[in-house]
Write an enzyme that holds these catalytic residues in place. Structure first.
Site, PDB file in Angstrom:
ATOM      1  N   HIS A 127       0.875  -1.178   0.000  1.00  0.00           N
ATOM      2  CA  HIS A 127       0.000   0.000   0.000  1.00  0.00           C
ATOM      3  C   HIS A 127       0.914   1.230   0.000  1.00  0.00           C
ATOM      4  CE1 HIS A 127      -2.879   2.882   1.818  1.00  0.00           C
ATOM      5  NE2 HIS A 127      -3.843   2.043   1.464  1.00  0.00           N
ATOM      6  N   ASP A 205       2.910  -4.370   8.013  1.00  0.00           N
ATOM      7  CA  ASP A 205       1.676  -3.611   7.890  1.00  0.00           C
ATOM      8  C   ASP A 205       0.519  -4.595   8.056  1.00  0.00           C
ATOM      9  OD1 ASP A 205      -0.643  -2.468   6.961  1.00  0.00           O
ATOM     10  OD2 ASP A 205       0.208  -1.734   5.077  1.00  0.00           O
ATOM     11  N   GLN A 208      -4.772  -5.294   6.983  1.00  0.00           N
ATOM     12  CA  GLN A 208      -5.773  -6.261   6.527  1.00  0.00           C
ATOM     13  C   GLN A 208      -5.728  -7.570   7.314  1.00  0.00           C
ATOM     14  OE1 GLN A 208      -8.127  -5.460   4.532  1.00  0.00           O
ATOM     15  NE2 GLN A 208      -7.305  -3.522   3.779  1.00  0.00           N
ATOM     16  N   LYS A 231     -10.885  -0.807  10.485  1.00  0.00           N
ATOM     17  CA  LYS A 231     -11.131  -2.040   9.725  1.00  0.00           C
ATOM     18  C   LYS A 231     -11.484  -3.196  10.668  1.00  0.00           C
ATOM     19  CE  LYS A 231      -7.665  -0.566   6.337  1.00  0.00           C
ATOM     20  NZ  LYS A 231      -8.275  -0.199   5.064  1.00  0.00           N
ATOM     21  N   CYS A 386      -4.656   2.193  -3.748  1.00  0.00           N
ATOM     22  CA  CYS A 386      -3.437   2.764  -3.138  1.00  0.00           C
ATOM     23  C   CYS A 386      -2.233   1.852  -3.376  1.00  0.00           C
ATOM     24  CB  CYS A 386      -3.612   3.042  -1.652  1.00  0.00           C
ATOM     25  SG  CYS A 386      -4.902   4.237  -1.292  1.00  0.00           S
TER      26      CYS A 386
HETATM   27  N1  PMP Z   1      -2.037  -0.747   4.521  1.00  0.00           N
HETATM   28  C1  PMP Z   1      -2.996  -1.501   3.975  1.00  0.00           C
HETATM   29  C2  PMP Z   1      -2.662  -2.865   3.477  1.00  0.00           C
HETATM   30  C3  PMP Z   1      -4.286  -1.003   3.881  1.00  0.00           C
HETATM   31  O1  PMP Z   1      -5.246  -1.749   3.329  1.00  0.00           O
HETATM   32  C4  PMP Z   1      -4.571   0.295   4.369  1.00  0.00           C
HETATM   33  C5  PMP Z   1      -5.966   0.874   4.288  1.00  0.00           C
HETATM   34  N2  PMP Z   1      -6.549   0.778   3.013  1.00  0.00           N
HETATM   35  C6  PMP Z   1      -3.528   1.018   4.928  1.00  0.00           C
HETATM   36  C7  PMP Z   1      -2.281   0.465   5.000  1.00  0.00           C
HETATM   37  C8  PMP Z   1      -3.718   2.414   5.441  1.00  0.00           C
HETATM   38  O2  PMP Z   1      -4.588   2.473   6.488  1.00  0.00           O
HETATM   39  P1  PMP Z   1      -5.143   3.851   7.030  1.00  0.00           P
HETATM   40  O3  PMP Z   1      -5.588   4.631   5.826  1.00  0.00           O
HETATM   41  O4  PMP Z   1      -6.286   3.442   7.888  1.00  0.00           O
HETATM   42  O5  PMP Z   1      -4.060   4.514   7.782  1.00  0.00           O
END
Ligand code: PMP
Length: 428
Positions: A127, A205, A208, A231, A386
């Protein structure tokens, strides 16, 4: 045989009984954010109507009560992650803030300071929030950020990774536990072991993974692990950074301000102990209390699954066992049926996959798929998720993504497949 029917839990989530564009809502965008159970909404309501106060400062009744609930939440997060101590549980805004904190602090004065010529490895499926903070840090010190290749199935190429570690210049490895775009479950324990052997730190990270699997930071031996709690059935604006105690003690503070200090003087300031050192300013008190409620809610699902009381950790283990089964069941069913549509390609065919199904059609753009499904009340995500470098690797501008939670049904999976079938027919 003792298998729990999680569909009864659907009724815990009021939003799932609403309509979208004149159809019953089919919410299949859980990787973006999860819906909230009534239990969490009630705890938030009770907080705002009868318990609101600032924490860690007040001598009065309300502040002490809010502080107690706030601290209880941190302990629940410790159990959720299997961390050794609450000192290792830093409360943040989300994964994004957690990763920025680590990347930034690694450029400040400490024995772990990144230097010119150092290498930071991140996988091609990251991401943007596990790429850009490292690029910013690298730019500051003259280090480089290098992508670990992935296979066509969407798995990290471990041979290539081993080869990259052999440079002897790798100081940090950043890797996603479960890909938000592909659904791949990465072998993060092995990735961490290899990094440590090469003398590098590892940040996982867990955005998920948090909602769908039992995390054990001790077993993974991750140095840093991040969560986005919106999430995990909790409110937005709350996240968690787990960091090993000796590392968080050695790194410099991130934000300066109230609560993160021991003493302040113009001659020099000293900092608070962990975890306060990394929590400057008034925290998201309601959000953190909501997070504690969300963890209790998941535990209640596990209690039902076990049919026994058990401690918090064992209830969470039972819950995530049942949640994972239900979600991958739904995702496999949807995948099989989607593959009957001519020209449909699944992006991400790893052996180990979570409840995420990304796909493209030969003729229709993912945005068209998303828009047409929306007309039928089906919420999916279409775009680059993203993950622009991943899209480039896959050779597509975007994908359509259905992401399941345990409260989804096979009927919703059928509606997804039928609607995508209609899109295919329209674009033929
Ligand atoms: N890493 C991953 C794999 C994600 O799916 C997300 C959220 N889409 C994030 C990081 C970022 O999370 P946040 O926008 O809640 O900080």
């Amino acid at each position: 045989e003792g298998k729990v029917d999680l569909s009864v839990r659907r009724a815990d989530f009021p939003i799932l009984a609403t309509e979208a564009n004149g159809h019953p809502l089919a919410y299949l965008d859980n990787a973006a954010t999860s819906q909230k159970p009534q239990y969490v909404l009630d705890v938030l309501d009770k907080y705002w109507t009868g318990e609101n106060a600032n924490v860690h400062r007040g001598v009065h009744y309300l502040s002490q009560r809010a502080t107690r609930h706030f601290d209880d939440s941190r302990e629940k997060v410790r159990v959720l992650l299997n961390a050794a101590s609450t000192k290792e549980v830093i409360l943040t805004k989300g994964c994004t803030e957690g990763i920025n904190l680590v990347a930034t602090c690694l450029t400040g004065p400490s024995p772990y300071r990144l230097r010119e010529g150092d290498e930071i490895l991140v996988s091609t499926m990251e991401h943007h929030s596990n790429i850009v903070p490292w690029q910013l840090a690298a730019e500051r010190v003259g280090a480089s950020v290098n992508p670990i290749p992935i296979t066509d199935a969407g798995e990290i190429d471990l041979d290539a990774y081993a080869h990259m570690l052999a440079s002897g210049r790798v100081k940090v490895v950043g890797v996603v536990h479960i890909s938000n775009s592909l659904g791949t479950i990465n072998p993060v324990k092995e990735i961490a072991r290899m990094a440590h052997e090469a003398g590098a730190l590892v940040l996982v990270d867990g955005a998920q993974a948090g909602p769908h699997s039992l995390i054990d930071v001790l077993d993974l031996d991750a140095d840093f692990y991040t969560l986005s709690c919106h999430k995990i059935y909790a409110p937005t604006g709350v996240g968690v950074l787990y960091g090993k105690q000796h590392l968080m003690e050695a790194l410099p503070p991130y934000h300066g301000g109230g609560d993160m200090i021991r003493t302040v003087a113009f001659e020099g300031t000293t900092y608070a102990d962990l975890p306060a050192k990394y929590e400057a300013g008034t925290p998201n008190v309601a959000g953190v209390i909501g997070l504690g409620a969300a963890i209790d809610y998941i535990a209640s699902v596990g209690r039902e699954a076990q049919g026994a009381e058990g401690g918090l950790r064992s209830n969470l283990a039972a819950a995530f066992g049942a949640i994972h089964e239900q979600e991958i069941g739904l995702a496999r069913y949807a995948t099989e049926r989607l593959l009957e549509i001519p020209g449909l390609r699944i992006t991400g065919t790893a052996t180990e996959k979570a409840g995420i199904v990304s796909f493209v059609l030969a003729r229709a753009h993912p945005h068209d798929i998303g828009t047409i499904l929306d007309q039928e009340g089906i919420a999916i995500r279409a775009g680059h998720h993203c993950c622009m470098p991943l899209m480039k690797r896959l050779g597509v501008p975007a994908t359509a993504r259905a992401s399941f939670a345990f409260y989804n049904t096979y009927e919703e999976a059928d509606r997804l497949v039928e609607a995508v079938g209609k899109v295919h027919a329209m674009f033929e």
